[in-house]
Design a protein around this motif. Structure first.
Motif, PDB file in Angstrom:
ATOM      1  N   VAL A  48     -16.499  -3.158   3.394  1.00 54.72           N
ATOM      2  CA  VAL A  48     -15.354  -2.280   3.132  1.00 54.72           C
ATOM      3  C   VAL A  48     -14.360  -3.034   2.250  1.00 54.72           C
ATOM      4  N   HIS A  49     -14.088  -2.485   1.076  1.00 59.35           N
ATOM      5  CA  HIS A  49     -13.234  -3.190   0.119  1.00 59.35           C
ATOM      6  C   HIS A  49     -11.755  -3.071   0.485  1.00 59.35           C
ATOM      7  N   GLY A  50     -10.982  -3.982  -0.099  1.00 61.03           N
ATOM      8  CA  GLY A  50      -9.544  -3.997   0.122  1.00 61.03           C
ATOM      9  C   GLY A  50      -8.772  -3.452  -1.066  1.00 61.03           C
ATOM     10  N   GLY A  51      -7.533  -3.928  -1.188  1.00 58.62           N
ATOM     11  CA  GLY A  51      -6.640  -3.432  -2.228  1.00 58.62           C
ATOM     12  C   GLY A  51      -5.394  -2.785  -1.668  1.00 58.62           C
ATOM     13  N   PHE A  52      -5.029  -3.159  -0.414  1.00 59.10           N
ATOM     14  CA  PHE A  52      -3.850  -2.604   0.246  1.00 59.10           C
ATOM     15  C   PHE A  52      -3.876  -1.082   0.259  1.00 59.10           C
ATOM     16  N   TRP A  53      -5.067  -0.522   0.386  1.00 68.17           N
ATOM     17  CA  TRP A  53      -5.282   0.928   0.535  1.00 68.17           C
ATOM     18  C   TRP A  53      -4.794   1.716  -0.682  1.00 68.17           C
ATOM     19  N   ARG A  82     -10.816   7.717   0.038  1.00 71.13           N
ATOM     20  CA  ARG A  82      -9.563   8.118  -0.596  1.00 71.13           C
ATOM     21  C   ARG A  82      -8.453   7.145  -0.193  1.00 71.13           C
ATOM     22  N   ARG A  83      -7.640   6.798  -1.176  1.00 69.18           N
ATOM     23  CA  ARG A  83      -6.626   5.780  -0.973  1.00 69.18           C
ATOM     24  C   ARG A  83      -5.260   6.299  -1.397  1.00 69.18           C
ATOM     25  N   VAL A  84      -4.224   5.574  -1.060  1.00 66.58           N
ATOM     26  CA  VAL A  84      -2.863   5.984  -1.394  1.00 66.58           C
ATOM     27  C   VAL A  84      -2.729   6.069  -2.912  1.00 66.58           C
ATOM     28  N   GLY A  85      -2.311   7.243  -3.381  1.00 60.81           N
ATOM     29  CA  GLY A  85      -2.203   7.473  -4.808  1.00 60.81           C
ATOM     30  C   GLY A  85      -3.276   8.399  -5.335  1.00 60.81           C
ATOM     31  N   ASP A 168       3.377  -4.228   8.114  1.00 57.84           N
ATOM     32  CA  ASP A 168       4.627  -3.526   7.834  1.00 57.84           C
ATOM     33  C   ASP A 168       5.831  -4.446   7.979  1.00 57.84           C
ATOM     34  N   VAL A 169       5.899  -5.156   9.082  1.00 64.89           N
ATOM     35  CA  VAL A 169       7.056  -6.017   9.346  1.00 64.89           C
ATOM     36  C   VAL A 169       7.183  -7.108   8.289  1.00 64.89           C
ATOM     37  N   TRP A 170       6.045  -7.617   7.821  1.00 60.23           N
ATOM     38  CA  TRP A 170       6.062  -8.671   6.805  1.00 60.23           C
ATOM     39  C   TRP A 170       6.124  -8.114   5.385  1.00 60.23           C
ATOM     40  N   SER A 171       6.175  -6.805   5.241  1.00 61.53           N
ATOM     41  CA  SER A 171       6.281  -6.138   3.932  1.00 61.53           C
ATOM     42  C   SER A 171       5.164  -6.566   2.973  1.00 61.53           C
ATOM     43  N   LEU A 172       3.944  -6.675   3.489  1.00 58.22           N
ATOM     44  CA  LEU A 172       2.822  -7.101   2.651  1.00 58.22           C
ATOM     45  C   LEU A 172       2.403  -5.985   1.705  1.00 58.22           C
ATOM     46  N   GLY A 173       1.993  -6.382   0.503  1.00 57.94           N
ATOM     47  CA  GLY A 173       1.494  -5.416  -0.465  1.00 57.94           C
ATOM     48  C   GLY A 173       2.526  -4.414  -0.932  1.00 57.94           C
ATOM     49  N   GLY A 174       3.795  -4.797  -0.911  1.00 58.29           N
ATOM     50  CA  GLY A 174       4.830  -3.856  -1.333  1.00 58.29           C
ATOM     51  C   GLY A 174       4.955  -2.670  -0.400  1.00 58.29           C
ATOM     52  N   GLN A 175       5.149  -2.951   0.884  1.00 60.77           N
ATOM     53  CA  GLN A 175       5.269  -1.909   1.914  1.00 60.77           C
ATOM     54  C   GLN A 175       3.998  -1.052   1.977  1.00 60.77           C
ATOM     55  N   ALA A 176       2.845  -1.709   1.885  1.00 57.26           N
ATOM     56  CA  ALA A 176       1.574  -0.988   1.826  1.00 57.26           C
ATOM     57  C   ALA A 176       1.263  -0.238   3.113  1.00 57.26           C
ATOM     58  N   ALA A 177       1.580  -0.827   4.263  1.00 61.16           N
ATOM     59  CA  ALA A 177       1.298  -0.140   5.522  1.00 61.16           C
ATOM     60  C   ALA A 177       2.139   1.125   5.658  1.00 61.16           C
ATOM     61  N   ALA A 179       3.269   2.930   3.186  1.00 60.79           N
ATOM     62  CA  ALA A 179       2.713   3.920   2.267  1.00 60.79           C
ATOM     63  C   ALA A 179       1.459   4.556   2.839  1.00 60.79           C
ATOM     64  N   LEU A 180       0.647   3.767   3.545  1.00 59.13           N
ATOM     65  CA  LEU A 180      -0.583   4.295   4.151  1.00 59.13           C
ATOM     66  C   LEU A 180      -0.291   5.291   5.254  1.00 59.13           C
ATOM     67  N   LEU A 181       0.668   4.964   6.113  1.00 59.76           N
ATOM     68  CA  LEU A 181       0.901   5.778   7.306  1.00 59.76           C
ATOM     69  C   LEU A 181       2.085   6.716   7.184  1.00 59.76           C
ATOM     70  N   GLY A 182       2.782   6.681   6.055  1.00 55.86           N
ATOM     71  CA  GLY A 182       3.903   7.579   5.867  1.00 55.86           C
ATOM     72  C   GLY A 182       5.167   7.127   6.550  1.00 55.86           C
ATOM     73  N   GLY A 183       5.283   5.844   6.810  1.00 56.76           N
ATOM     74  CA  GLY A 183       6.474   5.301   7.433  1.00 56.76           C
ATOM     75  C   GLY A 183       6.188   3.957   8.074  1.00 56.76           C
ATOM     76  N   GLY A 184       7.252   3.244   8.407  1.00 58.19           N
ATOM     77  CA  GLY A 184       7.108   1.958   9.070  1.00 58.19           C
ATOM     78  C   GLY A 184       6.796   2.113  10.543  1.00 58.19           C
ATOM     79  N   VAL A 185       6.544   0.976  11.188  1.00 55.96           N
ATOM     80  CA  VAL A 185       6.139   1.010  12.589  1.00 55.96           C
ATOM     81  C   VAL A 185       7.241   1.595  13.475  1.00 55.96           C
ATOM     82  N   ASP A 186       8.504   1.443  13.076  1.00 58.34           N
ATOM     83  CA  ASP A 186       9.591   2.028  13.857  1.00 58.34           C
ATOM     84  C   ASP A 186       9.806   3.509  13.549  1.00 58.34           C
ATOM     85  N   ASP A 187       9.264   3.974  12.409  1.00 57.56           N
ATOM     86  CA  ASP A 187       9.436   5.370  12.012  1.00 57.56           C
ATOM     87  C   ASP A 187       8.361   6.271  12.600  1.00 57.56           C
TER      88      ASP A 187
END
Length: 268
Positions: A48-53, A82-85, A168-177, A179-187
């Motif tokens: 399974v390939h990567g690329g911050f989804w 299918r990926r974000v974008g 999400d907390v570490w803001s990896l990939g330019g807030q990639a998590a 963008a994937l889930l439509g919000g941060g872990v607190d949202d």
């Protein structure tokens, strides 16, 4: 995806796959199959390939690794999703695709004469997250459309985003998590509860985590954290830290990571 890879694994060409099959109607709902050139394969590796989804990164960059795995005697399936974008990517489409793919995998491989005795999931970066999540779907609530009793024989995570919460907390990939889930872990905590393999322990599946100590894209602390949680949950987990290795060396069969990957596959 962060630092430029060295050497050129992200742009290095590879022979085309032996087969490409559709598992759904969308252009991204396809899987490439590679078969060993000279003998039947006992083990199927799902890579399974990567690329911050993100849509701008597709499965093409895994070609050198997939080809090397096939030449090493493994059957290799590389799914696109299918990926974000892209239309339908992100929440929930990315997870829909992986679930549908795994449901269709047996039919696809049988159609091409493959009857492997074992299935090992290998994922790099965001693909590491998806591989771990796919192995954890039996832990989802009974009403989830992604729930299944199927499990792989093992998972190998290559510099994987093993915790969406930390991604999400570490803001990896330019807030990639986010963008994937439509919000941060607190949202949207309810989405993270369903999509984060760190929240779905124990897997009940052997996991090997390979991670470079010089990874600037997904810090090795990610795998350390997941390994600790998995051990507390009673899961069989092994963390292998590769001194001096950066993020992309994990998918380069010409790098020092390659024998460690072969060892992980052989011992899983």
């Amino acid at each position: 995806m962060g630092n430029d890879p060295s050497p050129d694994v992200m742009t290095r060409t590879a022979p085309p796959p032996d087969h490409t099959s559709h598992y759904g109607p969308h252009a991204d709902q396809v899987v490439d199959l590679r078969l060993p050139p000279d003998r039947p394969a006992d083990t199927l590796v799902v890579l399974v390939h990567g690329g911050f989804w993100k849509a701008r990164y597709d499965r093409a960059h895994t070609g050198p690794l997939a080809d090397a795995l096939a030449r090493a005697g493994y059957a290799v399936a590389v799914p696109e999703y299918r990926r974000v974008g892209s239309v339908g990517g992100g929440w929930p489409g990315t997870f829909d695709d992986l679930s549908v793919f795994f449901e269709a995998l047996g039919t696809i491989t049988t159609a091409h004469g493959l009857r492997a005795k074992r299935t090992i999931l290998v994922g790099h970066s965001a693909g590491g997250h998806l591989a771990l999540w796919a192995a954890a779907r039996h832990r989802l609530p009974a009403g989830s459309p992604w729930r299944t009793q199927w499990r792989p024989d093992a998972v190998v995570s290559l510099a994987g985003c093993a915790s969406l919460a930390l991604t999400d907390v570490w803001s990896l990939g330019g807030q990639a998590a986010s963008a994937l889930l439509g919000g941060g872990v607190d949202d949207v905590p309810e989405r993270y509860a369903l999509a984060d393999p760190g929240a779905l322990l124990p897997l009940g599946v052997p996991v090997t985590l390979l991670h470079g100590t010089e990874d600037a894209d997904v810090p090795v602390a990610m795998s350390r954290e997941y390994a600790g949680l998995a051990e507390q949950a009673g899961d069989p987990v092994r963390l292998v830290e590769l001194p001096g290795m950066e993020h992309f060396g994990l998918i380069d069969p010409l790098s020092a990571a390659w024998p460690h990957l072969l060892d992980a596959l052989g011992s899983s």
